[in-house]
Scaffold this active site. Structure first.
Site, PDB file in Angstrom:
ATOM      1  N   THR A  40      66.233  49.187  52.559  1.00  0.00           N
ATOM      2  CA  THR A  40      67.141  50.235  52.080  1.00  0.00           C
ATOM      3  C   THR A  40      67.545  50.020  50.623  1.00  0.00           C
ATOM      4  O   THR A  40      68.133  50.895  50.003  1.00  0.00           O
ATOM      5  CB  THR A  40      68.411  50.284  52.960  1.00  0.00           C
ATOM      6  OG1 THR A  40      68.944  48.962  53.070  1.00  0.00           O
ATOM      7  CG2 THR A  40      68.078  50.793  54.355  1.00  0.00           C
ATOM      8  N   HIS A  45      71.258  40.729  49.735  1.00  0.00           N
ATOM      9  CA  HIS A  45      72.574  40.248  49.304  1.00  0.00           C
ATOM     10  C   HIS A  45      72.978  39.083  50.221  1.00  0.00           C
ATOM     11  O   HIS A  45      72.231  38.707  51.131  1.00  0.00           O
ATOM     12  CB  HIS A  45      73.607  41.370  49.309  1.00  0.00           C
ATOM     13  CG  HIS A  45      73.683  42.124  50.606  1.00  0.00           C
ATOM     14  ND1 HIS A  45      74.221  41.581  51.765  1.00  0.00           N
ATOM     15  CD2 HIS A  45      73.276  43.373  50.943  1.00  0.00           C
ATOM     16  CE1 HIS A  45      74.158  42.449  52.740  1.00  0.00           C
ATOM     17  NE2 HIS A  45      73.579  43.556  52.281  1.00  0.00           N
ATOM     18  N   HIS A  48      72.557  39.026  53.988  1.00  0.00           N
ATOM     19  CA  HIS A  48      71.248  38.706  54.556  1.00  0.00           C
ATOM     20  C   HIS A  48      71.064  37.208  54.754  1.00  0.00           C
ATOM     21  O   HIS A  48      70.245  36.788  55.583  1.00  0.00           O
ATOM     22  CB  HIS A  48      70.126  39.227  53.654  1.00  0.00           C
ATOM     23  CG  HIS A  48      70.032  40.724  53.596  1.00  0.00           C
ATOM     24  ND1 HIS A  48      70.439  41.455  52.496  1.00  0.00           N
ATOM     25  CD2 HIS A  48      69.595  41.631  54.504  1.00  0.00           C
ATOM     26  CE1 HIS A  48      70.234  42.739  52.729  1.00  0.00           C
ATOM     27  NE2 HIS A  48      69.736  42.878  53.934  1.00  0.00           N
ATOM     28  N   LYS A  82      76.919  51.742  61.305  1.00  0.00           N
ATOM     29  CA  LYS A  82      77.082  52.928  60.459  1.00  0.00           C
ATOM     30  C   LYS A  82      77.854  54.000  61.227  1.00  0.00           C
ATOM     31  O   LYS A  82      77.688  54.151  62.431  1.00  0.00           O
ATOM     32  CB  LYS A  82      75.715  53.501  60.062  1.00  0.00           C
ATOM     33  CG  LYS A  82      74.810  52.509  59.317  1.00  0.00           C
ATOM     34  CD  LYS A  82      75.343  52.198  57.951  1.00  0.00           C
ATOM     35  CE  LYS A  82      74.512  51.128  57.268  1.00  0.00           C
ATOM     36  NZ  LYS A  82      75.092  50.664  56.019  1.00  0.00           N
ATOM     37  N   ARG A  86      71.987  57.669  57.863  1.00  0.00           N
ATOM     38  CA  ARG A  86      71.483  57.160  56.597  1.00  0.00           C
ATOM     39  C   ARG A  86      70.804  58.282  55.819  1.00  0.00           C
ATOM     40  O   ARG A  86      70.230  59.198  56.404  1.00  0.00           O
ATOM     41  CB  ARG A  86      70.440  56.059  56.831  1.00  0.00           C
ATOM     42  CG  ARG A  86      71.013  54.720  57.258  1.00  0.00           C
ATOM     43  CD  ARG A  86      69.883  53.717  57.308  1.00  0.00           C
ATOM     44  NE  ARG A  86      70.300  52.441  57.890  1.00  0.00           N
ATOM     45  CZ  ARG A  86      70.801  51.438  57.198  1.00  0.00           C
ATOM     46  NH1 ARG A  86      70.983  51.556  55.899  1.00  0.00           N
ATOM     47  NH2 ARG A  86      71.124  50.307  57.796  1.00  0.00           N
ATOM     48  N   GLN A 169      62.518  49.337  67.455  1.00  0.00           N
ATOM     49  CA  GLN A 169      62.772  47.902  67.290  1.00  0.00           C
ATOM     50  C   GLN A 169      62.225  47.117  68.484  1.00  0.00           C
ATOM     51  O   GLN A 169      61.729  46.007  68.329  1.00  0.00           O
ATOM     52  CB  GLN A 169      64.263  47.633  67.106  1.00  0.00           C
ATOM     53  CG  GLN A 169      64.563  46.171  66.743  1.00  0.00           C
ATOM     54  CD  GLN A 169      65.996  45.968  66.281  1.00  0.00           C
ATOM     55  OE1 GLN A 169      66.598  46.856  65.680  1.00  0.00           O
ATOM     56  NE2 GLN A 169      66.554  44.803  66.558  1.00  0.00           N
ATOM     57  N   ASP A 190      75.984  43.030  65.842  1.00  0.00           N
ATOM     58  CA  ASP A 190      75.817  44.457  66.121  1.00  0.00           C
ATOM     59  C   ASP A 190      74.399  44.810  66.581  1.00  0.00           C
ATOM     60  O   ASP A 190      74.126  45.937  66.972  1.00  0.00           O
ATOM     61  CB  ASP A 190      76.186  45.292  64.886  1.00  0.00           C
ATOM     62  CG  ASP A 190      75.305  44.998  63.680  1.00  0.00           C
ATOM     63  OD1 ASP A 190      74.579  43.981  63.704  1.00  0.00           O
ATOM     64  OD2 ASP A 190      75.342  45.772  62.710  1.00  0.00           O
ATOM     65  N   LYS A 227      85.890  41.041  55.748  1.00  0.00           N
ATOM     66  CA  LYS A 227      84.485  40.725  55.979  1.00  0.00           C
ATOM     67  C   LYS A 227      83.939  39.837  54.872  1.00  0.00           C
ATOM     68  O   LYS A 227      84.171  40.081  53.687  1.00  0.00           O
ATOM     69  CB  LYS A 227      83.674  42.026  56.067  1.00  0.00           C
ATOM     70  CG  LYS A 227      82.294  41.854  56.658  1.00  0.00           C
ATOM     71  CD  LYS A 227      81.635  43.215  56.874  1.00  0.00           C
ATOM     72  CE  LYS A 227      80.237  43.045  57.440  1.00  0.00           C
ATOM     73  NZ  LYS A 227      79.555  44.330  57.634  1.00  0.00           N
ATOM     74  N   LYS A 230      81.940  40.622  50.774  1.00  0.00           N
ATOM     75  CA  LYS A 230      82.382  41.758  49.972  1.00  0.00           C
ATOM     76  C   LYS A 230      83.394  41.281  48.932  1.00  0.00           C
ATOM     77  O   LYS A 230      84.308  40.531  49.248  1.00  0.00           O
ATOM     78  CB  LYS A 230      83.021  42.830  50.860  1.00  0.00           C
ATOM     79  CG  LYS A 230      82.060  43.420  51.890  1.00  0.00           C
ATOM     80  CD  LYS A 230      80.945  44.199  51.219  1.00  0.00           C
ATOM     81  CE  LYS A 230      80.027  44.836  52.256  1.00  0.00           C
ATOM     82  NZ  LYS A 230      78.879  45.498  51.642  1.00  0.00           N
ATOM     83  N   THR A 231      83.208  41.710  47.693  1.00  0.00           N
ATOM     84  CA  THR A 231      84.145  41.340  46.626  1.00  0.00           C
ATOM     85  C   THR A 231      84.637  42.618  45.966  1.00  0.00           C
ATOM     86  O   THR A 231      84.134  43.708  46.229  1.00  0.00           O
ATOM     87  CB  THR A 231      83.455  40.469  45.555  1.00  0.00           C
ATOM     88  OG1 THR A 231      82.478  41.276  44.874  1.00  0.00           O
ATOM     89  CG2 THR A 231      82.761  39.271  46.181  1.00  0.00           C
TER      90      THR A 231
END
Length: 417
Positions: A40, A45, A48, A82, A86, A169, A190, A227, A230-231
Site C-alpha cells: 500500500t 514503517h 512492520h 480499517k 481502501r 489470504q 487483528d 499505539k 505513531k508520533t
C-alpha cells in the site's frame, strides 16, 4: 531455549492455535513460516518491524522465513483495522511499491534462508469460476460474518471485494504450505480471523491432521495507552529518505522508562542477562538513559547499519554541545531536517544585514547587533561578536549550508543556493 519459549519470554505471543504442537514441531525440525505485507506504500514503517522481528528470530534459529508481498491482495484491500474501504491503487503504483518493499526486506533478512514471494503470481491465475468452485464452497458465510475483521465493519458496510479478502489470504497459506513448506503464519492480533480461516481451508483440503499453525502478536501499546509507532510527525519509516537514520535513532532513544525494557525484549537480539542488567539501570540510574541508548543503537544498526549509528551519535553529540563545525554535509541534512530553514544566495555580507535581511533570523538590526555583541550568535559553531564581521555562506559544509545558533538551543539551517 526453544523459539516458542523465547518468544513468550519476550512478550511476543498473543494467541496461538496449538502452542504445544508448535513447540514440538520446532524442536523436531526447521520449519517454514510466513507473514504478509500488502504494497500500500513504498516503504515499511516500524509497525512492520513487529512481525518481522518474529521472523528474524526464527531465521536466526535456522527456520525459513517467507514474506508474501500482496501484489494480488494489495490490489483489493485488507479490511483489518480499517473502518472504511481502501482506495484502490493503479497496478503501476502497486509494482513500484513491491520493488521498494522487497529491497528493504532483503536488507533486513539477507538472501540466505529467506524467500520473498508475490501472491499476484498465483491469485492472478484463478478464474472466477475456479475461485467459486474450488474455494468459495468451502467457506461458510455465517462463519465469515462472525470473524472480528468483518463483524467490526458490518455497521458501516463492507464491499464484497473486501469481504472475500480472508478467502484470498487463506489461499495464500494453502499455496505456501504446498510449494514453500510453510507450516506457520504470523500476524498482528487483528489478523487472527484471517489466519485461522487459512488453517481451516488447509485442513479441509489436505486433511484435518495437517500440521499448520497460527501465531499472533500482541497489540503494541505504550505505557500511556497510545499505539506504538505513531508520533506527532506521523509514521517512523524504514526508508532513510522518509525518516533519516538520525531521526530514527532519536525515536528510540526518547522512549519512556516504562516502555524501554519491553522494547529491548521485543526489538533487540540482546540476551536475558544483558536486558536484566539494563532493566536494573533503569530502576537505579534512570537519568543516564543507558537502556534507551542501547535500544537506539541496536535497532538503528539492524535497520540502517553500523555507520548510521555512528553518524546518529555524532549528530546527537554535536547538537548537544553546539560544536557543529565537524559535521559533514550529509550529517547536517539528517540532523537539521526539522529545524527552521531558510535559503540564501552565495554572497558575502555583513553579519547584521545577513541576519536581518537575507535570513530573517533576527527581527531587527538593533536586535541583531545586540545579540552579536552579547555572544548569543554562533555561525557554524563559532561565536561571532564583531558587528562588522562578514558572512561567507559558501565557506563551510561543501558550500551547501550555514548553521546559525541563537542563544543556547535555537538552531537555524541556512541552505546556500
Amino acid at each position: 531455549m526453544n523459539i516458542i519459549d523465547e518468544l513468550k519470554w519476550r512478550g511476543a505471543v498473543n494467541q496461538s492455535t496449538d502452542e504445544e504442537g508448535l513447540r514440538e514441531l520446532t524442536n523436531k525440525k526447521q520449519i517454514g513460516l510466513y507473514c504478509g505485507v500488502d504494497p500500500t506504500g513504498d516503504s515499511l514503517h516500524i509497525g512492520h518491524l513487529i512481525p518481522f522481528m518474529m521472523l528474524k528470530r526464527f531465521q536466526l534459529q535456522g527456520h525459513h522465513p517467507v514474506i508474501v508481498i500482496g501484489g494480488g491482495t494489495g490490489a483489493i484491500g485488507d479490511p483489518s483495522g480499517k473502518n472504511s474501504e481502501r482506495v484502490l491503487q493503479s497496478m503501476d503504483q502497486v509494482k513500484h511499491n513491491e520493488d521498494a518493499l522487497s529491497a528493504q526486506m532483503i536488507k533486513l533478512f539477507g538472501t540466505d534462508n529467506f524467500t520473498i514471494v508475490n501472491n499476484y503470481d498465483w491469485l492472478s491465475k484463478l478464474s472466477l469460476l475456479d475461485f467459486l468452485r474450488d474455494y468459495g464452497k468451502l467457506f461458510n458465510v455465517n462463519t465469515m460474518l462472525n470473524k472480528e475483521v468483518v463483524a467490526s465493519r458490518l455497521e458501516v458496510g463492507i464491499s464484497f471485494t473486501e469481504f472475500t479478502y480472508q478467502i484470498l489470504q487463506s489461499i495464500d497459506f494453502l499455496h505456501l504450505y504446498r510449494h514453500e513448506n510453510v507450516q506457520l503464519q504470523i500476524g498482528g492480533a487483528d489478523q487472527w480471523g484471517n489466519i485461522t480461516a487459512g488453517i481451516d481451508l488447509i485442513h479441509k483440503i489436505e486433511g484435518s491432521d495437517t500440521d499448520v499453525f497460527a501465531l499472533t502478536i500482541p497489540l503494541m501499546l505504550k505505557a500511556d495507552g497510545t499505539k506504538f509507532g505513531k508520533t506527532a510527525g506521523g509514521a517512523v519509516w524504514l526508508d532513510p529518505k522518509k525518516t533519516s537514520p538520525y531521526e530514527f535513532y532519536q525515536f528510540w532513544i526518547n522512549q519512556d522508562d516504562r516502555d524501554v525494557v519491553k522494547y529491548l525484549k521485543y526489538f533487540t537480539f540482546l540476551d536475558e542477562d544483558e536486558i536484566d542488567e539494563l532493566a536494573e539501570k533503569v530502576r537505579t540510574q534512570p537519568e543516564k538513559r543507558e537502556a534507551q541508548r542501547r535500544l537506539a543503537e541496536e535497532v538503528t544498526e539492524f535497520v540502517h547499519g553500523k555507520q548510521a549509528v555512528i553518524e546518529a551519535q555524532h549528530i546527537t553529540k554535536a547538537l548537544f554541545s553546539g560544536e557543529v563545525q565537524d559535521l559533514t554535509a550529509g550529517e547536517i541534512e539528517q540532523g537539521f531536517r526539522n529545524m527552521p530553514t531558510v535559503e540564501v544566495k552565495n554572497e558575502k555580507q555583513n553579519i547584521v544585514l545577513w541576519l536581518v535581511d537575507a535570513t530573517k533570523i533576527e527581527p531587527s538590526r538593533r536586535q541583531a547587533r545586540e545579540d552579536v555583541k552579547n555572544g548569543a550568535i554562533r555561525i557554524n559553531g563559532e561565536k561571532v561578536q564583531d558587528v562588522e564581521a562578514q558572512i561567507d555562506p559558501g565557506s563551510h559544509f561543501d558550500g551547501k549550508f550555514v548553521i546559525v545558533r541563537r542563544g543556547k538551543k535555537k538552531y537555524f539551517l541556512v541552505k546556500v543556493r
